[in-house]
Write an enzyme that holds these catalytic residues in place. Structure first.
Site, short mmCIF file in Angstrom:
data_model
loop_
_atom_site.label_atom_id
_atom_site.label_comp_id
_atom_site.label_asym_id
_atom_site.label_seq_id
_atom_site.Cartn_x
_atom_site.Cartn_y
_atom_site.Cartn_z
N ARG A 115 0.79 -1.22 0.16
CA ARG A 115 -0.07 -0.15 -0.03
C ARG A 115 0.68 1.32 0.18
NH1 ARG A 115 -3.18 -2.61 -1.64
NH2 ARG A 115 -5.21 -3.37 -1.00
N HIS A 152 0.49 -0.22 -10.32
CA HIS A 152 -0.04 -0.98 -9.61
C HIS A 152 -0.59 -2.34 -10.26
CE1 HIS A 152 -3.15 -0.91 -5.90
NE2 HIS A 152 -2.72 -2.09 -6.34
#
Length: 310
Positions: free
Chosen positions: A225, A273
């Site tokens: 994250r 991502h």
């Protein structure tokens, strides 16, 4: 049973067929739909993703569980209207993808591949890297994904250790935990891999002080994250030479803004991502298995502990 697919509309096209196949294979009869306003009091299960059509769970008074398509649940776990059991996604495809991305980038940095791949001056640099057994890697976060990555790296003979907030045990891998274990975990990390959930306790976990605990020339790899790392502290650590490189797949704002300094920094690799993603075929099987378990009165898989936030 009545199942609401509450994810962005584009996801329905990719999940529709795998979900129907998974229900057929499990021998379960289900009506699937995408309209949250169609008799919400009759919905038995919600298949959920952020940015979908549901943010208020109050009308779903009969709902037995909310089954997330995402591994991370920080955007939903504190929702005060969510009183139903919440399950995060852990599927074999997501796990395999993460293992492949992490091992690929650990090997890339371990073997110093960049200096040969990007070599415009044609420098002949015959420096030989150490063997994996002499390269210390620390995996921070020992959930399903962290454990899988740590075990894969250990199978490649890396000197792997793990760290988590709570006690874990992995065969052949020393595991540190808690506040007392974080400094020694980072102090040994020539390569650190971040696979922690994002909670109030882990936000900005790697700040100025803790990045300074890492060995000179260490590499940081973050597919977990974005907010686990203080961006300014990371840039400072790279600037003063403490860290040699950071490979980042996750960011506080996504897509990463064009003006963000990570893009142009010579010691930062940005990937969009893609470290891993939920695969519809395998994710559908997890969703349907949890529904089968719920209907049979069995424990749900990957149920979120609200107190811990994951």
């Amino acid at each position: 049973m009545n199942v609401l697919f509450a994810a962005p509309a584009t996801s329905w096209e990719t999940y529709r067929a795998p979900l129907f196949r998974a229900f057929d294979q499990a021998g379960l009869q289900a009506t699937l739909h995408t309209d949250p306003d169609a008799a919400p009091e009759t919905v038995d299960y919600i298949v959920y993703a952020p940015a979908g059509p549901v943010s208020d769970f109050t009308p779903f008074s009969r709902c037995k569980a909310v089954l997330s398509l995402w591994a991370g649940v920080e955007t939903i776990v504190l929702n005060p209207t969510l009183t139903q059991p919440l399950c995060r996604m852990v599927d074999s495809g997501l796990q395999e993808g993460m293992v492949e991305w992490v091992t690929g980038h650990v090997l890339r940095h371990h073997l110093s591949m960049d200096r040969h791949i990007v070599n415009p001056l044609h420098n002949w640099d015959p420096a030989v890297p150490p063997l994996a057994r002499d390269r210390k890697v620390t995996v921070l976060g020992l959930g399903e994904l962290g454990r899988a990555c740590a075990q894969a790296l250990r199978a490649l003979n890396f000197a792997v250790a793990g760290w988590a907030r709570t006690h874990h045990s992995l065969e052949g891998i020393p595991c540190l935990h808690g506040a007392d274990g974080l400094r020694p975990a980072l102090a040994r990390a020539e390569i650190a891999v971040l696979l922690l959930p994002l909670t109030a306790e882990t936000e900005n976990l790697l700040n100025h002080e803790r990045l300074g605990w890492m060995p000179e020339g260490a590499v940081l790899i973050n597919p977990g994250r974005g907010a686990l790392v203080d961006d300014e502290a990371l840039l400072a650590a790279l600037g003063r030479g403490g860290l040699s490189h950071a490979t980042l797949d996750v960011f506080r704002t996504e897509p990463l803004p064009a003006a963000h300094p990570f893009w142009a920094h010579p010691q930062v690799t940005v990937t969009p991502h893609i470290a891993s993603a939920t695969r519809p075929e395998t994710a559908a099987q997890v969703i349907v298995e949890n529904i089968r378990r719920s209907e049979a009165g069995e424990a749900l898989l990957f149920r979120v502990d609200r107190a811990q936030g994951y």
